[in-house]
Each structure stands twice: as structure tokens, then as C-alpha cells.
Design a protein around this motif. Structure first.
Motif, PDB file in Angstrom:
ATOM      1  N   GLU A 117       0.937  -1.314   0.004  1.00 55.80           N
ATOM      2  CA  GLU A 117      -0.104  -0.074  -0.009  1.00 55.80           C
ATOM      3  C   GLU A 117       0.818   1.257  -0.395  1.00 55.80           C
ATOM      4  O   GLU A 117       1.431   1.440   0.717  1.00 55.80           O
ATOM      5  N   SER A 118       0.752   2.157  -1.098  1.00 53.07           N
ATOM      6  CA  SER A 118       1.264   3.621  -0.928  1.00 53.07           C
ATOM      7  C   SER A 118       0.894   4.450   0.025  1.00 53.07           C
ATOM      8  O   SER A 118      -0.238   4.754  -0.154  1.00 53.07           O
ATOM      9  N   LYS A 119       1.624   4.654   0.901  1.00 52.70           N
ATOM     10  CA  LYS A 119       1.119   6.292   1.375  1.00 52.70           C
ATOM     11  C   LYS A 119       0.286   7.293   0.796  1.00 52.70           C
ATOM     12  O   LYS A 119      -0.292   8.127   1.183  1.00 52.70           O
ATOM     13  N   GLU A 120       1.175   7.438  -0.400  1.00 55.01           N
ATOM     14  CA  GLU A 120       0.753   8.546  -1.142  1.00 55.01           C
ATOM     15  C   GLU A 120      -0.807   8.165  -1.320  1.00 55.01           C
ATOM     16  O   GLU A 120      -1.454   9.271  -1.624  1.00 55.01           O
ATOM     17  N   PHE A 121      -1.208   7.170  -2.443  1.00 55.11           N
ATOM     18  CA  PHE A 121      -2.640   6.948  -2.656  1.00 55.11           C
ATOM     19  C   PHE A 121      -3.487   6.240  -1.832  1.00 55.11           C
ATOM     20  O   PHE A 121      -4.134   5.744  -2.004  1.00 55.11           O
ATOM     21  N   VAL A 177      14.676  11.818  -0.859  1.00 48.08           N
ATOM     22  CA  VAL A 177      13.280  11.094  -0.854  1.00 48.08           C
ATOM     23  C   VAL A 177      13.299  10.617   0.054  1.00 48.08           C
ATOM     24  O   VAL A 177      14.289  10.527   1.438  1.00 48.08           O
ATOM     25  N   TYR A 178      11.794   9.903   1.071  1.00 48.35           N
ATOM     26  CA  TYR A 178      11.442  10.058   2.061  1.00 48.35           C
ATOM     27  C   TYR A 178      12.587   8.159   2.635  1.00 48.35           C
ATOM     28  O   TYR A 178      12.243   7.491   1.647  1.00 48.35           O
ATOM     29  N   GLY A 179      12.577   8.184   3.696  1.00 50.19           N
ATOM     30  CA  GLY A 179      12.961   7.265   4.116  1.00 50.19           C
ATOM     31  C   GLY A 179      14.692   7.102   4.478  1.00 50.19           C
ATOM     32  O   GLY A 179      15.035   8.520   3.643  1.00 50.19           O
ATOM     33  N   LEU A 180      15.078   6.575   5.148  1.00 50.64           N
ATOM     34  CA  LEU A 180      16.518   5.809   5.972  1.00 50.64           C
ATOM     35  C   LEU A 180      17.051   4.913   4.993  1.00 50.64           C
ATOM     36  O   LEU A 180      16.136   3.903   5.142  1.00 50.64           O
ATOM     37  N   GLY A 181      17.938   5.228   4.031  1.00 48.38           N
ATOM     38  CA  GLY A 181      19.552   4.545   4.242  1.00 48.38           C
ATOM     39  C   GLY A 181      20.072   4.368   2.872  1.00 48.38           C
ATOM     40  O   GLY A 181      19.526   4.544   2.094  1.00 48.38           O
ATOM     41  N   GLU A 182      20.648   3.785   2.727  1.00 53.32           N
ATOM     42  CA  GLU A 182      21.555   3.156   1.642  1.00 53.32           C
ATOM     43  C   GLU A 182      21.078   2.851   0.378  1.00 53.32           C
ATOM     44  O   GLU A 182      20.792   2.916  -0.846  1.00 53.32           O
ATOM     45  N   GLN A 195       9.066  14.283  -4.616  1.00 54.67           N
ATOM     46  CA  GLN A 195       8.556  14.653  -2.792  1.00 54.67           C
ATOM     47  C   GLN A 195       6.780  14.000  -3.079  1.00 54.67           C
ATOM     48  O   GLN A 195       7.062  14.123  -2.045  1.00 54.67           O
ATOM     49  N   ASN A 196       6.372  13.510  -4.062  1.00 55.27           N
ATOM     50  CA  ASN A 196       5.293  12.647  -4.195  1.00 55.27           C
ATOM     51  C   ASN A 196       5.646  11.712  -3.065  1.00 55.27           C
ATOM     52  O   ASN A 196       4.883  11.336  -1.948  1.00 55.27           O
ATOM     53  N   TYR A 197       6.595  10.878  -3.436  1.00 52.69           N
ATOM     54  CA  TYR A 197       6.514  10.035  -2.202  1.00 52.69           C
ATOM     55  C   TYR A 197       6.485   9.909  -0.929  1.00 52.69           C
ATOM     56  O   TYR A 197       7.418  10.814  -0.407  1.00 52.69           O
ATOM     57  N   CYS A 198       6.159   9.319   0.046  1.00 56.76           N
ATOM     58  CA  CYS A 198       5.892   9.416   1.312  1.00 56.76           C
ATOM     59  C   CYS A 198       5.825   8.264   1.854  1.00 56.76           C
ATOM     60  O   CYS A 198       5.252   8.090   2.971  1.00 56.76           O
ATOM     61  N   GLY A 199       6.385   6.834   1.367  1.00 55.32           N
ATOM     62  CA  GLY A 199       6.308   5.696   1.912  1.00 55.32           C
ATOM     63  C   GLY A 199       5.740   4.231   1.488  1.00 55.32           C
ATOM     64  O   GLY A 199       4.459   4.924   1.043  1.00 55.32           O
TER      65      GLY A 199
END
Length: 446
Positions: free
Chosen positions: A137-141, A264-269, A296-300
Motif C-alpha cells: 500500500e502506497s501512502k501517497e494514494f 527521498v523519503y526514508g533512511l538508508g543506502e 517528493q510525492n513519495y511518502c513511504g
């Protein structure tokens, strides 16, 4: 798709993959109905959209549709399959239906053992005018599907049943090709690798992580191939927490082309790698300034570094269920611990499938290095027969806590053994690693 097909019935419509197809085809103008064995959040969502869903399976759900499509777990003896046969309605598995559904579409297909859901979701954020079919599930939509009438589709391609060979890719993106689901390939590594070769050969454009031990050996694919080398193509990676949102920033230089700096949203290589693959794919059709804006639309996505609570106790739900995935997420979590000054890092592991544990046992033993505490839950067997695993001996170095289940209590987690509470965790980062039902406990039963 055949324009004569006006009505399609989906058996097992509550599944993440098959529900995506149902929503996508509905947006294309097809009348959709479906059924499943029990009600769930996906079936409720489909009903709210106006799709007729029968619970449980019933032969009355088959009423002259043009086609019936069923999920992988549905067998020939299913009452609706039998009724469709009796009415001479064509019946296809999800895998068999893909070639028909995605025919004549411009498909950006993302495959790989790890990171494909994240890469697909990031790419769908960038290609905002494309339909998106994601295995999460995309948090964007707020869905696994963005169903548009557009001819362009971003598609999470699945190697677990070889269905990625049926998705008609225009652009094939492969995050990695670490052996997984080997039962599908008769535990034959050559057959597994050949499937990936065949997938890449279907596409006009390929984007591959060339540092993968197998993908890096591929030559002369017969198409345009962008080879991405994370260790030399990613530069100045650093992490920030901005308005409680973790972000990874990096510069991308690939094949002597400077693509610039991205956030980009999120942490890590691993997030930077997934995002870079999506950027390289999108750059085939979009200018970089538009990519930089749209990312920037990506929010996890749900269950991937999914932060459920903030403050003194940070509860995180993560889908990682393979040593490689757990290692990558823990590396990012240690950085998150520094950024948030969290007091401890507790890993709660619900092992997934005895076959996966057996195939990757040493990797699991090693991947939890650095955690302050490890909680081990019973194996989520997914119908497999139990295999004897001495978790206490194998994981003794961690002095693990063995619990039967977890319950959410406000912003804390309670551990239970033999129906008695044995601990209440209320400080630091508490991360649940699971592809099973632990996710519901972490969310308070939701």
C-alpha cells in the motif's frame, strides 16, 4: 486487452496482487465483480468503490461474465471455478491473465528479490500520470493501486511464480537477483537466472543494479541497458529527519552523466539505491527537474520502515523477512537512532516460513548484530510443516526473549508467554520484522 471482454469476475479478490488488477481494469471501463473466503480491509475498500464482492465463495457469483480470473491459491475444485466451467466462461489464473491485461500498455516493470515494492512506489510517484500496481500500500494514494485510464503502467513484477515473464515490459528494472522462491525453479539456480535473463530480454530498455553478483555478469542483452553501480554512482549520501520525516539525500552520477542531487523519503543506502533505479528509469521519458519535483510525492509504503508512533517510544513496522532485508533496515535504524537520540533499538522478529529459515539460517543468525535486544516470536509457517530449529542455541549470543505474542498498549508493546505478560516495552525504537500477522498487533489490531 480484448475489447469484447466487458465483465470480469475475480476469485480471491481480497489478495494484494489480484485486487490491484481488479481496480486497474475497472478504471479501463470493465465491469468488475469478485469474491473471497472472508472479509478483509481490501474487500471492504472494493465494496466502497462500488464493486460487488461475495463473501464467501458462492456459485451464484458466476452469472454470465465474459472472463473469470483467480488468485494463485485458488484450485480447480473451487465452487466458482467449477460453475464458470459449467457456463463455458474462460478461466485464467492471475499469472495467465497478465499478458492479456497489459498487452499494448507501456509497462515500467520492477522486479527483484528485495526493494521492488519501494522502487515501484517511488517510480509511481515520479510517473504521476501512470497507473500503478504495487504489491504493497502506497501512502501517497492510500492503496496498492492507482488506477488511471493512461496507457502507461508502473507494475511490480513478481518472480515468485514466474509471472514477471508475462507482464509485457517496455522498461524492465531489476533491483537485485538474490535467490528467493527457489521452489518455483526446482531449486535450480540456472533456471532461476534464466528467468531473469528472459524478463530483461522482453524489454526495450533495462535498468539493472550491476553490482548484483548475477546481474553484473550479463552482457549483450540486445536492448538499451543502463548499468547502475551503487558504490561508484551514488555520492554524498546523508540522512536527515525533517518534521519527523526521515529522508535520504544523495547525488547520482551514472555512466558519466551527472543527474544531480535528490532527496527521498526514508533512511538508508538501500533507499538511495531504490530511488536511483527509479530515477534512471523515469529519466528515459521525463526531464530531471520534473523527476526531482515529483519524487517528493513519495511518502513511504505501508509496512516498509513504517513509523507508527513517535516520541519516547517509536514503534516501527517493517516487512523485512530475509537476512539481506533485515540487515539493510537495521543499518538505517541505527542511523535513525542517532538522529532521534532513541535510548535503545529492540528487534521483534516473527520468522516467516520454515523453508526460508532453513535456506538462510546462518544469515538470520548474523543479521541482528548491533541490536540492544532481540525478541523472537513463533514461526509464521504459512501452511508449511514444522522443521526443528533450536532458536535458543543458535541465537544465544543475543540473549533473546522468546514470546508467544505481542499486544499494543498505547505507545508501548507488551510481550506474552504462556498467556502471561513477561515484559512491557515502552522506550526506544521497537521494530517488528515480519511478513505475517505481527503487523496487526503493532497497529493495535487494525
Amino acid at each position: 486487452m480484448d475489447i469484447s471482454i466487458k465483465r470480469i469476475h475475480f476469485i480471491g479478490i481480497g489478495g494484494i496482487g489480484i485486487s490491484a488488477l481488479a481496480k486497474f481494469l475497472r478504471a479501463q471501463g470493465v465491469e468488475i465483480s469478485g469474491s473471497d473466503v472472508a472479509e478483509g480491509c481490501i474487500t471492504k475498500e472494493l465494496k466502497q468503490m462500488g464493486i460487488k464482492v461475495s463473501i464467501p465463495h458462492t456459485k451464484d457469483a458466476i452469472c454470465g461474465q465474459d472472463l473469470v480470473i483467480h488468485s494463485a491459491i485458488i484450485k480447480e475444485d473451487n465452487i466458482e471455478v467449477q460453475e464458470a466451467r459449467a457456463q463455458n466462461i474462460p478461466v485464467l489464473s492471475r499469472k495467465e491473465s497478465l499478458k492479456m491485461i497489459l498487452a499494448n500498455k507501456e509497462v515500467f516493470a520492477v522486479a527483484g528479490a528485495h526493494g521492488k515494492s519501494t522502487t515501484t512506489a517511488i517510480l509511481s510517484a515520479i510517473l504521476k500520470d501512470a497507473s500503478a500496481l504495487i504489491g504493497a500500500e502506497s501512502k501517497e494514494f492510500h492503496s496498492n493501486t492507482r488506477a488511471l485510464s493512461s496507457n502507461r503502467v508502473v507494475f511490480e513484477a513478481d518472480e515468485s511464480d514466474k509471472s514477471f515473464l508475462e507482464c509485457n515490459p517496455t522498461c524492465a528494472i531489476v533491483t537485485n537477483a538474490e535467490p528467493e522462491h527457489m521452489e518455483t525453479y526446482e531449486h535450480d539456480l540456472e533456471k532461476f537466472h534464466q528467468a531473469y535473463k528472459s524478463f530483461l530480454a522482453l524489454a526495450k530498455i533495462c535498468i539493472i543494479n550491476a553490482e548484483d553478483s548475477f546481474l553484473g555478469t550479463l552482457e549483450d542483452l540486445g536492448n538499451t541497458c543502463v548499468r547502475f553501480y551503487p558504490s561508484k554512482d551514488l555520492h554524498n549520501i546523508h540522512y536527515i529527519v525533517e518534521n519527523n520525516m526521515p529522508k535520504t539525500q544523495f547525488e547520482l552520477i551514472c555512466n558519466n552523466k551527472d543527474y544531480g542531487t535528490f532527496s527521498v523519503y526514508g533512511l538508508g543506502e538501500h533507499i538511495a539505491i531504490d530511488a536511483a533505479l527509479a530515477i534512471l528509469a523515469a529519466s528515459q521519458i521525463l526531464p530531471l527537474n520534473e523527476i526531482r519535483k515529483n519524487i517528493q510525492n513519495y511518502c513511504g509504503i505501508k509496512k516498509r520502515f513504517d513509523i507508527l508512533t513517535e516520541g519516547e517510544c517509536i514503534i516501527i513496522d517493517d516487512y523485512a523477512h530475509h537476512p539481506t532485508e533485515i540487515t539493510a533496515t537495521l543499518k538505517a535504524l541505527r542511523k535513525y537512532q542517532e538522529l532521534t537520540n532513541a535510548k535503545q533499538l529492540v528487534a521483534i522478529w516473527q520468522p516467516h516460513k520454515y523453508s526460508r529459515i532453513k535456506d538462510n539460517l546462518q544469515g538470520f543468525v548474523e543479521c541482528f548484530e548491533g541490536v540492544d535486544s532481540l525478541v523472537i516470536l513463533p514461526v509464521y509457517a504459512v501452511g508449511e510443516n514444522a522443521i526443528a530449529v533450536d532458536f535458543a542455541k543458535l541465537f544465544a549470543r543475543y540473549n533473546p526473549i522468546f514470546a508467544d505474542n505481542v499486544e499494543r498498549d498505547g505507545d508501548a508493546l507488551c510481550l506474552f508467554k504462556n498467556n502471561k505478560q513477561i515484559a512491557r516495552l515502552k522506550q526506544g525504537i521497537l521494530v517488528g520484522f515480519n511478513a505475517g500477522n505481527l503487523t496487526y498487533a503493532l497497529r493495535g489490531g487494525i
